[in-house]
Motif scaffolding. Structure first.
Motif, PDB file in Angstrom:
ATOM      1  N   SER A   1      60.063 128.351  56.426  1.00 52.50           N
ATOM      2  CA  SER A   1      59.946 126.964  56.895  1.00 52.50           C
ATOM      3  C   SER A   1      58.530 126.466  56.651  1.00 52.50           C
ATOM      4  N   ASN A   2      58.419 125.201  56.368  1.00 51.71           N
ATOM      5  CA  ASN A   2      57.102 124.604  56.110  1.00 51.71           C
ATOM      6  C   ASN A   2      57.160 123.136  56.525  1.00 51.71           C
TER       7      ASN A   2
ATOM      8  N   ALA B   1      52.076 123.512  59.085  1.00 51.72           N
ATOM      9  CA  ALA B   1      52.446 124.719  59.819  1.00 51.72           C
ATOM     10  C   ALA B   1      53.667 125.317  59.147  1.00 51.72           C
ATOM     11  N   GLY B   2      53.675 126.631  58.981  1.00 55.39           N
ATOM     12  CA  GLY B   2      54.798 127.275  58.318  1.00 55.39           C
ATOM     13  C   GLY B   2      55.022 128.673  58.835  1.00 55.39           C
ATOM     14  N   ALA B   3      56.197 129.206  58.517  1.00 57.63           N
ATOM     15  CA  ALA B   3      56.541 130.567  58.916  1.00 57.63           C
ATOM     16  C   ALA B   3      57.445 131.172  57.855  1.00 57.63           C
TER      17      ALA B   3
ATOM     18  N   ASP C   1      52.839 130.388  55.017  1.00 57.64           N
ATOM     19  CA  ASP C   1      52.995 131.134  56.263  1.00 57.64           C
ATOM     20  C   ASP C   1      51.720 131.073  57.097  1.00 57.64           C
ATOM     21  N   SER C   2      51.726 130.261  58.126  1.00 58.24           N
ATOM     22  CA  SER C   2      50.609 130.205  59.079  1.00 58.24           C
ATOM     23  C   SER C   2      51.042 130.750  60.437  1.00 58.24           C
ATOM     24  N   ARG C   3      52.215 131.416  60.461  1.00 55.82           N
ATOM     25  CA  ARG C   3      52.805 131.917  61.700  1.00 55.82           C
ATOM     26  C   ARG C   3      52.972 130.787  62.710  1.00 55.82           C
ATOM     27  N   ASN C   4      53.335 129.637  62.149  1.00 51.23           N
ATOM     28  CA  ASN C   4      53.604 128.419  62.932  1.00 51.23           C
ATOM     29  C   ASN C   4      52.362 127.866  63.629  1.00 51.23           C
ATOM     30  N   SER C   5      51.199 128.313  63.235  1.00 46.19           N
ATOM     31  CA  SER C   5      49.961 127.723  63.754  1.00 46.19           C
ATOM     32  C   SER C   5      49.629 126.489  62.924  1.00 46.19           C
ATOM     33  N   VAL C   6      49.270 125.413  63.580  1.00 41.65           N
ATOM     34  CA  VAL C   6      48.952 124.170  62.879  1.00 41.65           C
ATOM     35  C   VAL C   6      47.540 124.271  62.304  1.00 41.65           C
TER      36      VAL C   6
END
Length: 602
Positions: free
Chosen positions: A256-257, A278-280, A300-305
């Motif tokens: 997801s992105n 933010a992505g995972a 992939d930012s592990r859902n961190s913005v």
């Protein structure tokens, strides 16, 4: 290019022309004011401005930071209008209809004009009150077609002549000489007062115009896109540094992105863009055996913005725009793309097929760039960026010894309206031995085992071309070449890459897209660095001495996808990717990847 070709003659829409004519008919005073301010005769030149307004997209750095050269939304002119101008109604024939143009007496005779059209009332007034508009033989007005300034002037003149005729015919018996003398006497008697009023009105209009130009009233808009990708692949055996690994990442996974862009417009010529991402998820598991499997929408930012863009963009004059900021300044966001479907959310699926990899050198950073429209068919873009501008000790704006810097230039031209060509040049420095493209042979030199550094200086050249054979078939491709020197040592490393593609816009239905991409990711064709520093012999053959040589094989990338537009804001793209001889090694198994991408835009 990308709808940025400048027109040799500014064109107007007949609907817009009708609306303007309607204003003149309703208020002669307004016409006088417009003429006095220069808007009555000045041609709109915004269509020839380098674009500074963005459109959402996903860059290789996984930022939807928009390109510097995007069309201004309120004043955009499409290049197709150039040819359409030949078919426009000649309004000089308004008072003398010919066999090709028929005089209409009611707006209802124009089958393509609807009461809901924004200029309907103006057009109705011109047709039914003044009778100075003609239509096409097929009883259409074609209000969205282009109109030259000469035709606009001819139409305006025809309507004004008709108004003068109506005035002369309607007032000939109403005005008497005695009345005119009385009016003249009153004007003479109150001449001083009238002069004072005119002066005050002029001053008031000037002050109002100044306030309108100088007022600070910003408008912020939010747009973005969200991508969900479901992908899976086989389990190939990959040889790496003399060891065999099994790519056990054959489990189906989800990526997801989400990307948001805040677009703040300070004036018609300046904007501030703030991008958040933010992505995972990712296309590989615990180990990345080859970057040939990377997809274009991974982030992939592990859902961190995270902040993906912070740039200010300014248009100077009509042909020169600049961009500057601490984040989001790179070649992808400044250069114009010859392949019009460049987008990780709407275009190709893989990272390699997005664009010529040399345009990804250096990755993202802070700096400045420009976009200069030299002629209607020729433009030049340039950019400089540093990957650590906020860290003066390890990088800074000029890179230092531990920061990477990139300077690039691109010349774009359109020899015809169906051909787009872009020529690229890049000069870059990297302290790590990596180009920063994450595509193909990205690492060019092995690091020093003590300092863990491999500073390289790179020069790259390349070109991208696209030929729209028909509105529904585009043939294109690119090629790129890099040569890199290891600082303080003799020898260099050279790579090449290429891609050929076929795009099929509106395949099956409007808004859909089919495409086939075949190419070779960047491959080291020569490496003669000192022993212990050459990548091919160590990574591909497991030679601990890392002697001179090129890659033993050639990777071939084949990709096919079909984008189905569900609605204006939703698209679904299934596709398949084959990677033959991954990691430039014929001993490695072929990789097969299946992808289903869903994109939401708003």
């Amino acid at each position: 290019m990308r709808d940025r070709l400048f027109m040799s003659e500014t064109l107007l829409s007949p609907v817009l022309a009708s609306a303007v004519l309607g204003l003149f008919m309703v208020s002669p005073a307004l016409g006088a004011v417009l003429e006095e301010e220069g808007t009555g005769t000045a041609a709109t030149a915004v269509s020839q401005q380098p674009a500074i307004v963005p459109s959402p997209d996903v860059s290789p750095a996984l930022s939807t930071a928009p390109t510097l050269a995007q069309a201004l939304p309120s004043e955009q002119a499409l290049p197709e209008a150039v040819d359409q101008s030949n078919d426009v109604v000649n309004l000089d024939a308004a008072t003398q209809p010919t066999d090709g143009m028929a005089q209409v007496t009611s707006v209802s005779q124009l089958t393509d004009v609807k009461p809901t059209d924004w200029a309907f009332q103006s057009l109705q007034s011109l047709v039914e009150r003044y009778g100075c508009i003609v239509g096409y033989p097929d009883q259409t007005f074609r209000g969205n077609r282009a109109l030259t300034r000469y035709e606009f002037a001819a139409g305006l003149n025809a309507c004004l002549d008709r108004v003068n005729e109506l005035i002369a015919a309607g007032t000939g018996d109403l005005v008497k000489k005695e009345d005119l003398l009385a009016v003249q006497k009153l004007q003479e008697e109150f001449a001083a007062e009238l002069a004072t009023l005119r002066g005050r009105l002029g001053t008031l209009e000037a002050r109002t115009a100044t306030l309108e130009k100088q007022q600070f009233s910003t408008t912020t808009k939010l747009f973005g896109q969200v991508i969900f990708g479901v992908q899976g692949r086989n389990s190939p055996d990959i040889s790496l540094a003399g060891f065999n690994f099994n790519g056990n990442d054959d489990q189906v996974n989800v990526i997801s992105n989400a990307q948001l862009s805040l677009f703040t417009q300070f004036s018609e010529r300046s904007i501030l863009l703030v991008g958040l991402q933010a992505g995972a998820g990712r296309s590989f598991g615990n180990q990345l055996l080859t970057n040939d499997v990377l997809l274009g929408y991974e982030g992939d930012s592990r859902n961190s913005v995270r902040l993906s863009d912070l740039t200010f963009r300014q248009l100077f004059g009509n042909n020169f725009a600049v961009i500057a900021g601490p984040v989001g300044v790179n070649m992808v966001n400044v250069f114009r793309g010859a392949n019009r479907i460049e987008s990780a959310g709407q275009g190709p699926l893989s990272r390699f097929a997005q664009r010529n990899p040399i345009l990804n050198i250096g990755g993202d950073g802070g700096g400045a760039g420009f976009d200069w429209q030299i002629t209607p068919s020729l433009s030049l873009q340039g950019v400089y960026s540093s990957n650590r501008p906020e860290d003066p000790i390890n990088g800074g704006l000029f890179g230092g010894s531990n920061g990477a810097t990139t300077a690039g230039a691109q010349l774009t031209f359109a020899p015809t309206r169906n051909i787009d060509i872009a020529l690229h040049y890049v000069n870059a420095y990297s302290p790590s031995g990596f180009l920063g493209t994450s595509v193909g042979d990205d690492q060019l030199a092995l690091p020093n085992p003590f300092s863990f550094r491999a500073p390289i200086k790179t020069n790259a050249i390349g070109g991208t071309a696209a030929w729209r054979i028909t509105p529904r078939i585009t043939l294109g491709g690119w090629a790129g070449f890099t040569t890199s020197d290891l600082k303080g040592f003799s020898g260099n490393v050279e790579t090449i890459n290429w891609m050929a593609f076929l795009n099929f816009p509106d395949l099956g239905a409007r808004g859909n897209l089919g495409a086939i991409y075949v190419g070779q990711p960047p491959r080291i064709i020569s490496s003669d660095l000192p022993a212990g520093r050459n990548v091919p012999s160590f990574i591909s053959e497991g030679n601990l001495l890392a002697g001179e040589g090129d890659q033993p094989g050639t990777t071939t990338h084949v990709e096919a996808f079909y984008r189905f537009r569900v609605s204006d804001n939703i698209s679904i793209t299934p596709g398949v990717i084959f990677v033959f001889n991954p990691r430039q090694n014929s001993a490695n198994d072929t990789i097969t990847i299946g992808v289903l991408r869903t994109t939401f835009t708003f």
